[in-house]
Write an enzyme that holds these catalytic residues in place. Structure first.
Site, mmCIF file in Angstrom:
data_model
loop_
_atom_site.group_PDB
_atom_site.id
_atom_site.type_symbol
_atom_site.label_atom_id
_atom_site.label_comp_id
_atom_site.label_asym_id
_atom_site.label_seq_id
_atom_site.Cartn_x
_atom_site.Cartn_y
_atom_site.Cartn_z
ATOM 1 N N HIS A 120 0.797 -1.233 0.000
ATOM 2 C CA HIS A 120 0.000 0.000 0.000
ATOM 3 C C HIS A 120 0.834 1.290 0.000
ATOM 4 O O HIS A 120 0.306 2.350 -0.327
ATOM 5 C CB HIS A 120 -0.921 0.055 1.221
ATOM 6 C CG HIS A 120 -1.955 -1.033 1.256
ATOM 7 N ND1 HIS A 120 -2.845 -1.242 0.219
ATOM 8 C CD2 HIS A 120 -2.227 -1.982 2.190
ATOM 9 C CE1 HIS A 120 -3.635 -2.270 0.530
ATOM 10 N NE2 HIS A 120 -3.276 -2.736 1.714
ATOM 11 N N ALA A 121 2.086 1.221 0.413
ATOM 12 C CA ALA A 121 2.850 2.462 0.581
ATOM 13 C C ALA A 121 2.951 3.238 -0.732
ATOM 14 O O ALA A 121 3.134 2.650 -1.797
ATOM 15 C CB ALA A 121 4.251 2.145 1.109
#
Ligand SMILES: [Zn+2]
Length: 359
Positions: A120-121
């Protein structure tokens, strides 16, 4: 290290390690256990911004950062600040890069980095328990050597950070199978997100209905995704193997058991490409070690027996490596398969023709 109160508990990895040791996995002549090196600044800068790296470092050292929430950090959200988080994230990211390098260098045909898969980063922001996006950074290490990568993400959450990183690129195909965005974080991953510009047709999404069981999961994968992977002909298959699609996962609502999970691993194995595996989500502490032990076994060409090794009963309640049979109610099955059929049809209509496949 994240504390035991956080769902992304490091103990998941300790149990996986203990289970594999119990099976004698690391004594197998085909196994090689490598101590991770921290990711370098250069690795990180292939994706993250200089400013973000500075902010993570400052927060990790206990320094005040005025707009920490702008960078995705807060005391009460998914990404709490903790001392030493920069170093910890460097190490898990480095492990993924190293796994990619072992494959690129021909040292290994398969490599598993279970602490990675933090999909997700974003370039300048932490998100969904993820500080650095190790899959993107590891894929960039492969791209640097001219290798084309197919990234397949079976975590219950959409692999948004990885999709976004390569949304306009054609040398990386990203495929994500996940619980539909209307029910689960991060709220993206619809079929119509197919990439842009040069990348059109190289982002593929299969959103599934809550409680989708093994058979629907696996047959949708076979019908909609395997043909695309084969048509793309990657040099490396990179898979995010989050185990949170598991039926009893406390954060998600899919219906996968170890059987469905293992069936997908068998497909990755059978594709025959050099295979890089990352960990990912998975918050049922009884399921994650079992799923990831299956990964390591299949990568080694071994099928661990169902009987758990001595000592594993201390941390596993299930009593066996694989689940028993689970009955799926007709209504659940019908709902999930009607939904999946519609999504398969959409993928065939929108994406297949871009790869010369008949819709
Ligand atoms: Zn997840």
């Amino acid at each position: 290290m994240l504390g035991d109160g956080h769902p992304m508990r490091p103990v998941r990895l300790q149990y996986t390690d203990a289970l594999l040791r119990g099976y004698g996995a690391f004594e197998d002549p085909g196994a090689l256990v490598v101590n991770p090196r921290p990711a370098t600044r250069e690795d990180l800068l292939t994706f993250h911004t200089e400013l973000y790296l500075k902010m993570v470092e400052r927060l990790s050292n206990g320094q005040e950062v005025r707009d920490a929430d702008f960078f995705g950090f807060s005391e009460i959200g998914d990404n709490p600040v903790y001392e030493g988080m920069y170093e910890a994230a460097l190490l898990s990211t480095g492990a993924s890069v190293q796994a990619a390098e072992l494959i690129a260098g021909g040292v290994a045909l398969r490599a598993f980095a279970p602490a990675g898969g933090l999909h997700h980063a974003a370039a300048g922001r932490a998100s969904g328990f993820c500080i650095f996006n190790d899959p993107v950074i590891a894929i960039n290490a492969l791209r640097k050597r001219g290798l084309r990568v197919c990234y397949v993400d079976i975590d219950a959450h959409h692999g948004d950070g990885v999709q976004n990183a390569f949304y306009r690129e054609s040398d990386v195909m990203t495929i994500s199978v996940h619980e539909g965005p209307r029910w689960l974080f991060p709220g993206t991953g619809e079929v119509h997100e197919i990439g842009e510009g040069n990348g059109k047709g190289f982002s593929v999404n299969l959103p599934l209905y809550p409680n989708t069981p093994d058979d629907v999961f696996v047959s949708a994968f076979d019908e909609a995704l395997i043909p695309l992977i084969k048509a793309f002909k990657p040099d490396v298959l990179a898979t995010q193997l989050g185990a949170d699609a598991y039926i009893h996962d406390p954060l998600t609502q899919l219906g996968m058991t170890t059987h469905g999970y293992e069936a997908l691993l068998e497909r990755f194995d059978a594709l025959g490409y050099p295979w890089l595996g990352f960990g990912g989500g998975g918050y049922d502490l009884d399921a994650v070690p079992r799923c990831w032990a299956l990964v390591y076994g299949i990568m080694l060409g071994r099928r661990w027996p169902d009987a758990l090794p001595l000592g594993a009963e201390v941390f596993l309640e299930s009593g066996a490596l694989r689940d028993g049979a689970i009955t799926v109610e007709d209504e659940v099955l019908n709902q999930a398969s009607t939904w999946a059929d519609k999504k398969i049809e959409d993928i065939k209509r929108l994406v297949f023709p871009l790869h010369g496949l008949a819709s």
